[in-house]
Design an enzyme around this catalytic site. Structure first.
Site, PDB file in Angstrom:
ATOM      1  N   THR A 265       0.835  -1.209   0.000  1.00  0.00           N
ATOM      2  CA  THR A 265       0.000   0.000   0.000  1.00  0.00           C
ATOM      3  C   THR A 265       0.870   1.260   0.000  1.00  0.00           C
TER       4      THR A 265
ATOM      5  N   TYR B  51      -0.585 -11.534  -6.397  1.00  0.00           N
ATOM      6  CA  TYR B  51      -1.494 -11.153  -5.299  1.00  0.00           C
ATOM      7  C   TYR B  51      -1.639 -12.298  -4.273  1.00  0.00           C
TER       8      TYR B  51
ATOM      9  N   ARG C  69      -6.422 -13.406   3.388  1.00  0.00           N
ATOM     10  CA  ARG C  69      -7.901 -13.429   3.348  1.00  0.00           C
ATOM     11  C   ARG C  69      -8.423 -14.785   3.802  1.00  0.00           C
TER      12      ARG C  69
ATOM     13  N   ARG D  27     -23.876 -10.239  36.689  1.00  0.00           N
ATOM     14  CA  ARG D  27     -24.455  -8.907  36.821  1.00  0.00           C
ATOM     15  C   ARG D  27     -25.951  -9.059  37.062  1.00  0.00           C
TER      16      ARG D  27
ATOM     17  N   GLU E 154      -6.481  -5.942   3.605  1.00  0.00           N
ATOM     18  CA  GLU E 154      -6.695  -7.031   2.622  1.00  0.00           C
ATOM     19  C   GLU E 154      -7.847  -6.736   1.683  1.00  0.00           C
TER      20      GLU E 154
ATOM     21  N   SER F  76     -23.687  -9.830  -3.490  1.00  0.00           N
ATOM     22  CA  SER F  76     -22.499 -10.519  -3.022  1.00  0.00           C
ATOM     23  C   SER F  76     -22.667 -10.954  -1.558  1.00  0.00           C
ATOM     24  N   ARG F  77     -23.247 -10.073  -0.764  1.00  0.00           N
ATOM     25  CA  ARG F  77     -23.462 -10.427   0.655  1.00  0.00           C
ATOM     26  C   ARG F  77     -24.405 -11.605   0.803  1.00  0.00           C
TER      27      ARG F  77
HETATM   28  C1  LIG Z   1      -4.700 -11.863   9.665  1.00  0.00           C
HETATM   29  C2  LIG Z   1      -5.255 -11.068  10.786  1.00  0.00           C
HETATM   30  C3  LIG Z   1      -6.621 -11.471  11.199  1.00  0.00           C
HETATM   31  C4  LIG Z   1      -7.342 -11.178  12.305  1.00  0.00           C
HETATM   32  C5  LIG Z   1      -7.314 -10.147  13.325  1.00  0.00           C
HETATM   33  C6  LIG Z   1      -6.421 -10.385  14.413  1.00  0.00           C
HETATM   34  C7  LIG Z   1      -5.357  -9.671  14.563  1.00  0.00           C
HETATM   35  C8  LIG Z   1      -5.016  -8.587  13.614  1.00  0.00           C
HETATM   36  C9  LIG Z   1      -3.607  -8.312  13.703  1.00  0.00           C
HETATM   37  C10 LIG Z   1      -2.899  -7.746  12.758  1.00  0.00           C
HETATM   38  C11 LIG Z   1      -3.366  -7.455  11.392  1.00  0.00           C
HETATM   39  C12 LIG Z   1      -2.838  -8.511  10.514  1.00  0.00           C
HETATM   40  C13 LIG Z   1      -2.725  -8.457   9.244  1.00  0.00           C
HETATM   41  C14 LIG Z   1      -3.127  -7.342   8.440  1.00  0.00           C
HETATM   42  C15 LIG Z   1      -2.210  -7.324   7.280  1.00  0.00           C
HETATM   43  C16 LIG Z   1      -2.744  -6.489   6.225  1.00  0.00           C
HETATM   44  C17 LIG Z   1      -2.131  -6.477   5.102  1.00  0.00           C
HETATM   45  C18 LIG Z   1      -2.624  -5.725   3.919  1.00  0.00           C
HETATM   46  O1  LIG Z   1      -3.616  -5.052   3.947  1.00  0.00           O
HETATM   47  S1  LIG Z   1      -1.690  -5.922   2.535  1.00  0.00           S
HETATM   48  C19 LIG Z   1      -2.440  -4.951   1.324  1.00  0.00           C
HETATM   49  C20 LIG Z   1      -3.747  -5.530   0.873  1.00  0.00           C
HETATM   50  N1  LIG Z   1      -4.246  -4.810  -0.253  1.00  0.00           N
HETATM   51  C21 LIG Z   1      -5.313  -5.154  -0.891  1.00  0.00           C
HETATM   52  O2  LIG Z   1      -5.991  -6.106  -0.519  1.00  0.00           O
HETATM   53  C22 LIG Z   1      -5.617  -4.383  -2.119  1.00  0.00           C
HETATM   54  C23 LIG Z   1      -6.991  -4.647  -2.671  1.00  0.00           C
HETATM   55  N2  LIG Z   1      -6.980  -4.523  -4.098  1.00  0.00           N
HETATM   56  C24 LIG Z   1      -6.893  -5.602  -4.920  1.00  0.00           C
HETATM   57  O3  LIG Z   1      -6.802  -6.738  -4.474  1.00  0.00           O
HETATM   58  C25 LIG Z   1      -6.927  -5.310  -6.387  1.00  0.00           C
HETATM   59  O4  LIG Z   1      -6.481  -4.100  -6.724  1.00  0.00           O
HETATM   60  C26 LIG Z   1      -8.321  -5.479  -6.972  1.00  0.00           C
HETATM   61  C27 LIG Z   1      -8.655  -6.968  -6.854  1.00  0.00           C
HETATM   62  C28 LIG Z   1      -9.373  -4.663  -6.244  1.00  0.00           C
HETATM   63  C29 LIG Z   1      -8.317  -5.067  -8.443  1.00  0.00           C
HETATM   64  O5  LIG Z   1      -7.170  -5.565  -9.028  1.00  0.00           O
HETATM   65  P1  LIG Z   1      -6.859  -5.322 -10.563  1.00  0.00           P
HETATM   66  O6  LIG Z   1      -5.491  -5.820 -10.794  1.00  0.00           O
HETATM   67  O7  LIG Z   1      -7.134  -3.929 -10.934  1.00  0.00           O
HETATM   68  O8  LIG Z   1      -7.844  -6.313 -11.234  1.00  0.00           O
HETATM   69  P2  LIG Z   1      -9.268  -6.150 -11.904  1.00  0.00           P
HETATM   70  O9  LIG Z   1     -10.256  -5.559 -11.006  1.00  0.00           O
HETATM   71  O10 LIG Z   1      -9.129  -5.526 -13.230  1.00  0.00           O
HETATM   72  O11 LIG Z   1      -9.611  -7.671 -12.093  1.00  0.00           O
HETATM   73  C30 LIG Z   1      -9.123  -8.422 -13.213  1.00  0.00           C
HETATM   74  C31 LIG Z   1      -9.442  -9.879 -12.980  1.00  0.00           C
HETATM   75  O12 LIG Z   1      -8.559 -10.382 -11.979  1.00  0.00           O
HETATM   76  C32 LIG Z   1      -9.306 -11.021 -10.981  1.00  0.00           C
HETATM   77  N3  LIG Z   1      -8.544 -10.938  -9.725  1.00  0.00           N
HETATM   78  C33 LIG Z   1      -8.272  -9.867  -8.984  1.00  0.00           C
HETATM   79  N4  LIG Z   1      -7.557 -10.217  -7.903  1.00  0.00           N
HETATM   80  C34 LIG Z   1      -7.372 -11.537  -7.988  1.00  0.00           C
HETATM   81  C35 LIG Z   1      -6.709 -12.484  -7.161  1.00  0.00           C
HETATM   82  N5  LIG Z   1      -6.098 -12.131  -6.022  1.00  0.00           N
HETATM   83  N6  LIG Z   1      -6.711 -13.756  -7.560  1.00  0.00           N
HETATM   84  C36 LIG Z   1      -7.338 -14.152  -8.693  1.00  0.00           C
HETATM   85  N7  LIG Z   1      -7.996 -13.296  -9.518  1.00  0.00           N
HETATM   86  C37 LIG Z   1      -8.009 -12.015  -9.168  1.00  0.00           C
HETATM   87  C38 LIG Z   1     -10.594 -10.272 -10.944  1.00  0.00           C
HETATM   88  O13 LIG Z   1     -11.602 -11.007 -10.295  1.00  0.00           O
HETATM   89  C39 LIG Z   1     -10.841 -10.072 -12.414  1.00  0.00           C
HETATM   90  O14 LIG Z   1     -11.350 -11.268 -12.937  1.00  0.00           O
HETATM   91  P3  LIG Z   1     -12.374 -11.206 -14.153  1.00  0.00           P
HETATM   92  O15 LIG Z   1     -11.765 -10.381 -15.219  1.00  0.00           O
HETATM   93  O16 LIG Z   1     -13.629 -10.587 -13.624  1.00  0.00           O
HETATM   94  O17 LIG Z   1     -12.561 -12.637 -14.495  1.00  0.00           O
HETATM   95  C1  LIG Z   2      -4.549  -2.059  10.327  1.00  0.00           C
HETATM   96  C2  LIG Z   2      -4.083  -2.032   8.917  1.00  0.00           C
HETATM   97  C3  LIG Z   2      -3.009  -2.826   8.560  1.00  0.00           C
HETATM   98  C4  LIG Z   2      -2.526  -2.786   7.246  1.00  0.00           C
HETATM   99  N1  LIG Z   2      -1.429  -3.510   6.937  1.00  0.00           N
HETATM  100  C5  LIG Z   2      -0.905  -3.427   5.687  1.00  0.00           C
HETATM  101  C6  LIG Z   2       0.280  -4.130   5.347  1.00  0.00           C
HETATM  102  O1  LIG Z   2       0.839  -4.858   6.163  1.00  0.00           O
HETATM  103  N2  LIG Z   2       0.791  -3.972   4.121  1.00  0.00           N
HETATM  104  C7  LIG Z   2       0.199  -3.186   3.187  1.00  0.00           C
HETATM  105  O2  LIG Z   2       0.712  -3.077   2.072  1.00  0.00           O
HETATM  106  N3  LIG Z   2      -0.947  -2.522   3.461  1.00  0.00           N
HETATM  107  C8  LIG Z   2      -1.499  -2.621   4.684  1.00  0.00           C
HETATM  108  N4  LIG Z   2      -2.663  -1.950   4.981  1.00  0.00           N
HETATM  109  C9  LIG Z   2      -3.305  -1.122   3.957  1.00  0.00           C
HETATM  110  C10 LIG Z   2      -4.637  -1.682   3.482  1.00  0.00           C
HETATM  111  O3  LIG Z   2      -4.466  -2.836   2.742  1.00  0.00           O
HETATM  112  C11 LIG Z   2      -5.390  -0.618   2.669  1.00  0.00           C
HETATM  113  O4  LIG Z   2      -5.677   0.442   3.547  1.00  0.00           O
HETATM  114  C12 LIG Z   2      -6.652  -1.186   2.065  1.00  0.00           C
HETATM  115  O5  LIG Z   2      -6.361  -2.089   1.030  1.00  0.00           O
HETATM  116  C13 LIG Z   2      -7.604  -0.098   1.545  1.00  0.00           C
HETATM  117  O6  LIG Z   2      -6.997   0.734   0.637  1.00  0.00           O
HETATM  118  P1  LIG Z   2      -7.010   2.335   0.774  1.00  0.00           P
HETATM  119  O7  LIG Z   2      -6.510   2.659   2.146  1.00  0.00           O
HETATM  120  O8  LIG Z   2      -6.305   2.865  -0.388  1.00  0.00           O
HETATM  121  O9  LIG Z   2      -8.521   2.738   0.723  1.00  0.00           O
HETATM  122  P2  LIG Z   2      -9.248   3.511  -0.456  1.00  0.00           P
HETATM  123  O10 LIG Z   2      -9.183   2.666  -1.675  1.00  0.00           O
HETATM  124  O11 LIG Z   2      -8.762   4.883  -0.560  1.00  0.00           O
HETATM  125  O12 LIG Z   2     -10.721   3.489   0.099  1.00  0.00           O
HETATM  126  C14 LIG Z   2     -11.446   4.647   0.514  1.00  0.00           C
HETATM  127  C15 LIG Z   2     -12.909   4.501   0.084  1.00  0.00           C
HETATM  128  O13 LIG Z   2     -12.972   4.471  -1.334  1.00  0.00           O
HETATM  129  C16 LIG Z   2     -13.748   3.382  -1.761  1.00  0.00           C
HETATM  130  N5  LIG Z   2     -13.242   2.859  -3.041  1.00  0.00           N
HETATM  131  C17 LIG Z   2     -11.967   2.787  -3.476  1.00  0.00           C
HETATM  132  N6  LIG Z   2     -11.904   2.209  -4.684  1.00  0.00           N
HETATM  133  C18 LIG Z   2     -13.148   1.887  -5.027  1.00  0.00           C
HETATM  134  C19 LIG Z   2     -13.728   1.227  -6.156  1.00  0.00           C
HETATM  135  N7  LIG Z   2     -12.994   0.803  -7.169  1.00  0.00           N
HETATM  136  N8  LIG Z   2     -15.061   1.059  -6.156  1.00  0.00           N
HETATM  137  C20 LIG Z   2     -15.816   1.495  -5.134  1.00  0.00           C
HETATM  138  N9  LIG Z   2     -15.319   2.112  -4.035  1.00  0.00           N
HETATM  139  C21 LIG Z   2     -14.008   2.303  -3.987  1.00  0.00           C
HETATM  140  C22 LIG Z   2     -13.612   2.337  -0.664  1.00  0.00           C
HETATM  141  O14 LIG Z   2     -14.688   1.434  -0.669  1.00  0.00           O
HETATM  142  C23 LIG Z   2     -13.572   3.220   0.577  1.00  0.00           C
HETATM  143  O15 LIG Z   2     -14.893   3.496   0.962  1.00  0.00           O
HETATM  144  C24 LIG Z   2      -3.157  -1.967   6.283  1.00  0.00           C
HETATM  145  C25 LIG Z   2      -4.266  -1.189   6.656  1.00  0.00           C
HETATM  146  C26 LIG Z   2      -4.718  -1.218   7.945  1.00  0.00           C
HETATM  147  C27 LIG Z   2      -5.890  -0.358   8.327  1.00  0.00           C
END
Ligand SMILES: CC/C=C\C/C=C\C/C=C\C/C=C\CC/C=C/C(=O)SCCNC(=O)CCNC(=O)[C@H](O)C(C)(C)COP(=O)(O)OP(=O)(O)OC[C@H]1O[C@@H](n2cnc3c(N)ncnc32)[C@H](O)[C@@H]1OP(=O)(O)O
Ligand SMILES: Cc1cc2nc3c(=O)[nH]c(=O)nc-3n(C[C@H](O)[C@H](O)[C@H](O)COP(=O)(O)OP(=O)(O)OC[C@H]3O[C@@H](n4cnc5c(N)ncnc54)[C@H](O)[C@@H]3O)c2cc1C
Length: 669
Positions: free
Chosen positions: A150, A286, A293, A318, A432, A531-532
């Protein structure tokens, strides 16, 4: 022998009375949840932790500032790594996971992203030679890694990430660069102060051509001094809503050079002379997100079950108000409203926990196939996980918040432990993949399903119910149709009709000339609803199948009550969709509600035993309200007295500021 194994002398008699009412063995339910020998190993690990002061908090960690929280967690990490293998089997993810929960709780563990993302990214995306070189070192903790994807300007839209990795053929290196402020990496967990390596996601450029985001291993701190490496700017992003023991960080690369072989090359490759070979599936980079997830479902469920443990136990000690005047104050769990908010949270917790096991197994099966180049089921998995992470994070958040409110004023205090749990869990709606975005990822798959059906193409198992158009009448109460089946069919109808409806609208708008993208955005809310409903159906079916497989009769019967409560609650919660197309009438929905209220009564005597069977120790629970012994009030008083604000009778700040003001006001009289 009492059926509830937690009965002990000296406990609050109100909670002992609850335990004596158990109609199933809590030990047997624990075995059903965790399996043997893990159920027993968890208890042994909890008991060992209690004997080792170096693994315990000196004072409730909510009283500490961030710097001390981070320091404590680092200190305990060393203790766990030095002595942990005497307590648990480090090769068992489950045992190690339990030890980490005991010692660190929810708010942050310095190695969390190392284990949940950094290592899985290498395991899934590095080629054999790279894996051999990096994994043993990472496992021995010679270095600590995180996952830096990110950026300040983009988290969702990965295609727009700005960090670049430009291949330099001359030196056979990649140059990692952060071209703008919005390209700073922002958020990665444990990046701020802990990690010295990252998997960085960056746009790959070769000879001026972009090949999209790829993953690279980059050293960001010196292995001996921990100072940032040349060209690296790194730090902590500051306090957050929760997870404040975690040092989420920022990171800038200024033309940082890394060897060519630091690009993760299992799926995509760049040869020494700069030839790019694409992966068999464009989204294989990814993979680490897919892993989290899949894993997070059980972890989120764990938080719900902890909150339910606290609120249910507390509701039995309580007493407040009378149900019948003159009969004395009742335990608050006697109120139907309390049972409704807590037992439905309990049911969601159990459903998500057990379904989480199934999700994890499915992930492991498909991930193994992907590793060998078979990506056939990746789209199914991606769609399922996109929906699951969204539903489970959001509905768990609502359940935890209900548990907190069910504890009244004390629920708002950190002494309950629930505010921190909520703050940690609710982050799952964002990380995620932001939920609205992920629900739409799944909606694409559902809409395609309807189109495939229209073209007579085969549907995946997950979508076969879309073809069941004869399910068009609610069959509750009909002879030969049991409650569970009627409810599952109702959920199938809800999902199918919602997906069909929104697909028809999309098609009709496009037939009228609207672009696919605009038609989509005009229907995005309904698409997320579709989806939900689909995901909630999938969870319900999977939970039902899991309960049906239980062999122990008493345990199956105990979990059937929970399953039926879950199903009635889901149907009542989505009942507005049942009226669409005349599937059900209001009398039938009233029948579901009646069934739900009867289940609350049925579950009531076992309430404490259900949460006892989940077996979260007091050490892990970190809650005065949820103590196993039910001795809440004395301990609330002790907790408040231990608060640093109470160390002095007169606070220096009062002496310095308020007293002079009050004295001056008096002297003006
Ligand atoms: C684990 C902790 C749990 C519990 C709590 C307890 C403690 C918590 C403690 C700590 C926290 C712990 C961990 C947190 C760590 C967090 C880490 C992060 O957040 S890392 C960053 C994560 N970021 C994201 O998730 C970003 C989200 N965005 C995306 O995934 C993509 O950009 C998006 C999928 C939205 C779009 O991608 P894009 O490349 O633009 O693709 P497009 O939409 O055009 O789709 C094309 C085609 O691809 C298919 N597709 C997309 N993704 C995937 C995939 N992963 N695998 C397979 N296919 C994929 C998509 O469906 C589409 O298909 P079709 O063309 O429709 O067939
Ligand atoms: C506790 C925590 C831990 C994290 N850990 C990591 C980590 O370890 N590594 C890492 O890389 N990242 C990490 N992240 C980042 C995290 O993955 C992102 O914050 C997350 O993917 C959301 O992206 P964003 O912040 O850009 O939100 P944005 O995309 O800016 O979202 C803002 C709003 O815009 C809307 N929006 C955006 N795009 C669309 C769309 N295409 N259609 C409709 N609505 C849309 C969203 O629904 C939301 O309401 C962490 C975040 C948190 C909060």
């Amino acid at each position: 022998m009492p059926l509830n194994h937690l009965i002990r002398d000296g406990d609050n008699p109100d909670i002992t009375e609850e335990r004596q009412k158990a109609t199933f063995s809590t030990e047997e339910l624990a075995i059903e949840i965790y399996g043997e020998p893990l159920a027993q190993r968890r208890r042994e690990i909890s008991a060992e932790v209690l004997k080792r002061p170096e693994l315990l908090d000196d004072c409730p960690h909510v009283f500490l500032d961030r710097t001390t929280k981070v320091e404590n967690s680092m200190k305990k990490t060393v203790a766990v790594m030095e002595k942990g293998s005497e307590i648990c089997d480090f090769t068992s993810r489950e045992e190690l996971g339990h030890l980490v929960c005991e010692v660190f709780g929810d708010d942050g563990f310095p190695l969390s992203i190392h284990f949940v993302m950094f290592l899985p990214a290498i395991q899934g995306q590095a080629d054999d030679e790279q894996a051999e070189q990096w994994i043993p070192r990472a496992m021995r903790l010679e270095f600590i890694g995180t996952y830096a994807q990110t950026e300040l300007g983009h988290g969702t839209n990965l295609r727009a990430l700005e960090t670049t990795a430009t291949y330099d053929k001359r030196t056979q290196e990649f140059i990692l660069h952060t071209p703008t402020v919005s390209a700073y990496k922002w958020w990665p967990g444990n990046l701020g102060k802990t990690a010295n390596y990252v998997i960085a996601n960056a746009q790959l450029y070769i000879d001026g051509k972009s090949h999209g985001p790829h993953n690279f291993l980059v050293q960001i701190r010196d292995e001996n001094t921990h100072q940032p490496m040349p060209g690296i700017t790194v730090g902590d992003i500051g306090p957050k809503f929760g997870l404040n023991t975690n040092d989420n960080g920022f990171l800038r690369f200024d033309h940082v050079r890394i060897p060519r072989r630091n690009m993760l090359m299992r799926h995509s490759k760049v040869s020494a002379d700069g030839v790019y070979s694409p992966p068999v599936h464009p989204k294989l980079s990814y993979g680490a997100m897919i892993f989290v997830r899949a894993t997070m479902i059980r972890m989120l469920a764990h938080v719900v079950l902890k909150a339910a443990t606290i609120a249910i136990r507390y509701s039995c000690v309580r007493r407040q108000g009378e149900i019948k005047t003159g009969n004395g104050e009742v335990k608050i769990l006697e109120y139907q409203t309390q049972q409704h908010r807590l037992f439905t949270a309990l049911a969601r917790g159990f459903a998500y926990r057990l379904v989480g096991d199934e999700v994890k197994n499915l992930y492991e099966k498909i991930a193994e196939e992907v590793k060998h180049g078979n990506v056939e089921q990746l789209a199914d998995l991606h769609a399922l996980l996109s929906g699951m992470k969204s539903i489970v994070s959001y509905d768990s958040g609502k359940a935890i918040e209900q548990c907190r409110m069910a504890c009244g004023g004390h629920g708002y205090s950190h002494a309950s432990g629930i505010p921190e749990m909520y703050a940690v869990e609710i982050a799952g709606c964002t990380y995620e993949g932001e939920n609205m975005v992920m629900l739409q990822q799944q909606a694409r798959y559902l809409v395609k399903g309807i189109h495939r059906l229209a073209h007579g193409e085969e549907l995946s198992t997950m979508l076969q119910y879309l073809a069941n158009t004869s399910n068009n009448k609610f069959r509750i109460g009909e002879s030969g149709v049991d409650l569970e089946n009627a409810l599952i069919l109702a959920l199938e109808y809800i999902a199918r009709s919602t997906i069909e409806r929104v697909t028809a609208r999309l098609d009709s708008l496009q037939n009228k000339g609207l672009s696919a993208e605009n038609a989509w955005n005009e229907n995005a809310v309904e698409l997320t609803r579709a989806s939900r409903t689909h995901t909630r159906l999938w969870i319900a079916r999977c939970f039902r199948d899991r309960v049906h497989r239980i062999e122990n009769h008493a345990i199956r019967s105990a979990l059937t009550d929970i399953l039926e409560l879950f199903l009635t609650y889901e149907v009542v919660d989505m009942s507005q969709y049942l009226y669409q197309g005349g599937y059900a009438n209001s009398d039938q929905v009233a029948q579901v509600k009646d069934a739900m209220y009867k289940l609350l009564e049925k579950i009531r005597p076992n309430a404490v035993s259900y949460v006892d069977a989940y077996e979260v120790s007091d050490t892990e629970l970190r809650s005065v309200l949820g103590r196993r012994d039910g001795n809440v009030y004395d301990n609330l008083l002790k907790w408040a007295k231990s608060n640093p604000l109470n160390r002095t009778e007169v606070l220096p700040a009062v002496e310095k500021h308020l007293m002079p003001m009050m004295l001056a006001a008096k002297s003006k009289l």
